[in-house]
Motif scaffolding. Structure first.
Motif, PDB file in Angstrom:
ATOM      1  N   GLY A 176      45.427  25.115  43.246  1.00 48.29           N
ATOM      2  CA  GLY A 176      45.961  26.450  42.979  1.00 48.29           C
ATOM      3  C   GLY A 176      45.830  26.943  41.559  1.00 48.29           C
ATOM      4  O   GLY A 176      45.502  28.110  41.314  1.00 48.29           O
ATOM      5  N   ARG A 177      46.061  26.067  40.580  1.00 42.13           N
ATOM      6  CA  ARG A 177      46.034  26.498  39.182  1.00 42.13           C
ATOM      7  C   ARG A 177      44.650  26.926  38.728  1.00 42.13           C
ATOM      8  O   ARG A 177      44.517  27.653  37.724  1.00 42.13           O
ATOM      9  N   GLN A 178      43.618  26.471  39.426  1.00 41.18           N
ATOM     10  CA  GLN A 178      42.248  26.794  39.020  1.00 41.18           C
ATOM     11  C   GLN A 178      41.640  27.942  39.819  1.00 41.18           C
ATOM     12  O   GLN A 178      40.562  28.409  39.491  1.00 41.18           O
ATOM     13  N   ILE A 179      42.315  28.392  40.879  1.00 45.46           N
ATOM     14  CA  ILE A 179      41.753  29.417  41.756  1.00 45.46           C
ATOM     15  C   ILE A 179      41.982  30.805  41.165  1.00 45.46           C
ATOM     16  O   ILE A 179      43.120  31.217  40.941  1.00 45.46           O
ATOM     17  N   VAL A 180      40.889  31.513  40.909  1.00 41.35           N
ATOM     18  CA  VAL A 180      40.978  32.856  40.320  1.00 41.35           C
ATOM     19  C   VAL A 180      40.323  33.913  41.202  1.00 41.35           C
ATOM     20  O   VAL A 180      40.338  35.100  40.870  1.00 41.35           O
ATOM     21  N   PHE A 181      39.776  33.491  42.331  1.00 40.10           N
ATOM     22  CA  PHE A 181      38.947  34.396  43.131  1.00 40.10           C
ATOM     23  C   PHE A 181      38.909  33.861  44.562  1.00 40.10           C
ATOM     24  O   PHE A 181      38.976  32.650  44.787  1.00 40.10           O
ATOM     25  N   LEU A 182      38.807  34.765  45.539  1.00 39.11           N
ATOM     26  CA  LEU A 182      38.753  34.372  46.947  1.00 39.11           C
ATOM     27  C   LEU A 182      37.742  35.213  47.708  1.00 39.11           C
ATOM     28  O   LEU A 182      37.581  36.404  47.430  1.00 39.11           O
ATOM     29  N   HIS A 183      37.066  34.593  48.664  1.00 39.68           N
ATOM     30  CA  HIS A 183      36.314  35.313  49.686  1.00 39.68           C
ATOM     31  C   HIS A 183      37.062  35.151  51.001  1.00 39.68           C
ATOM     32  O   HIS A 183      37.445  34.035  51.360  1.00 39.68           O
TER      33      HIS A 183
END
Length: 253
Positions: A176-183
């Motif tokens: 979670g701490r590294q996620i900055v973007f989603l498809h």
């Protein structure tokens, strides 16, 4: 489009995305290669009042023989994206015929470092975007990259995670701490893509709760796809509109 070249239909793409209620647009990097890309895309963005958020990018980063060409392409794309106000580069490291060796994983990490540095200097954040090859085989490819670049940002495609045998909720909890973007995309219980989000069986309510728990504040991009030979039952812009409404109702974005 032949060769994934969306340039001839960019006007229609912007119009459809605006109609669907999108807040911005992520481009394919092929759209940034023509010499007039910045001028053309900038005019469309202004006309449709639809900002360019970022672009996808990929190359054979595991192959040192391809490094010069991939880096040159990345620099061109990033420079033009920056001029358009884009802020994110969803990067794929390229699939190999076999699981990558330590040497190949070293090579792709070395090139990623150069691309990240070039992007940072231009206000563009690189995130690792995944297809299935990065996350199948117990995430062999992605684990290899993270072992070498432990602080790199992530931009997971949640449906490709599912197709690669990874639970997206667990992935979100873990990284979670590294996620900055989603498809975002949806699929049915039989594994085929649904025409629009909300018409499949992925548990986006559980995904939404996981994203709330990590206080996700990045960009979430709707990227629909259809199986080869699938016949649309409605114009694509209508499926985009349905998907946009579903994301707002389910995830709150």
């Amino acid at each position: 489009q032949p060769g994934y070249d969306i340039t001839p239909i960019l006007d229609r793409i912007f119009a459809d995305m605006k109609y669907a209620g999108m807040d911005g647009i992520e481009l394919m990097h092929t759209a940034l290669r023509p010499d007039d890309a910045v001028e053309r895309i900038g005019a469309l963005s202004e006309r449709h009042r639809l900002p360019v958020i970022g672009t996808s990018f990929g190359g054979k980063m595991w192959d040192r023989a391809a490094h010069n060409a991939v880096l040159e392409d990345a620099e061109l794309v990033i420079d033009r994206l920056s001029k358009l106000g884009g802020r994110t580069l969803g990067t794929s490291v390229g699939g190999a015929p076999k699981p990558k060796t330590p040497e190949q994983l070293d090579a792709q990490a070395d090139l990623l470092k150069k691309i990240i540095a070039f992007a940072d200097a231009r206000g563009v954040v690189v995130n690792l975007h995944n297809h299935t090859y990065e996350v199948e085989n117990d995430m062999h490819d992605l684990r290899g990259t993270l072992a070498r670049l432990p602080k790199v940002k992530l931009g997971p495609d949640l449906n490709w995670l599912v197709r690669g045998g990874v639970d997206p909720v667990e992935f979100i909890r873990r990284f979670g701490r590294q996620i900055v973007f989603l498809h975002l995309r949806d699929q049915k219980a039989d594994g085929t893509w649904s025409e629009a989000m909300g018409e499949g069986d992925m548990d986006y309510r559980a995904i939404g709760k996981a994203l709330q728990k990590i206080e996700f504040s990045g960009d979430a991009i709707i990227e629909l796809a259809h199986e080869r030979g699938f016949q649309l039952t409605r114009p694509l812009r209508e499926s985009l509109k349905i998907s946009r409404r579903y994301v707002k109702e389910t995830l709150g974005y």
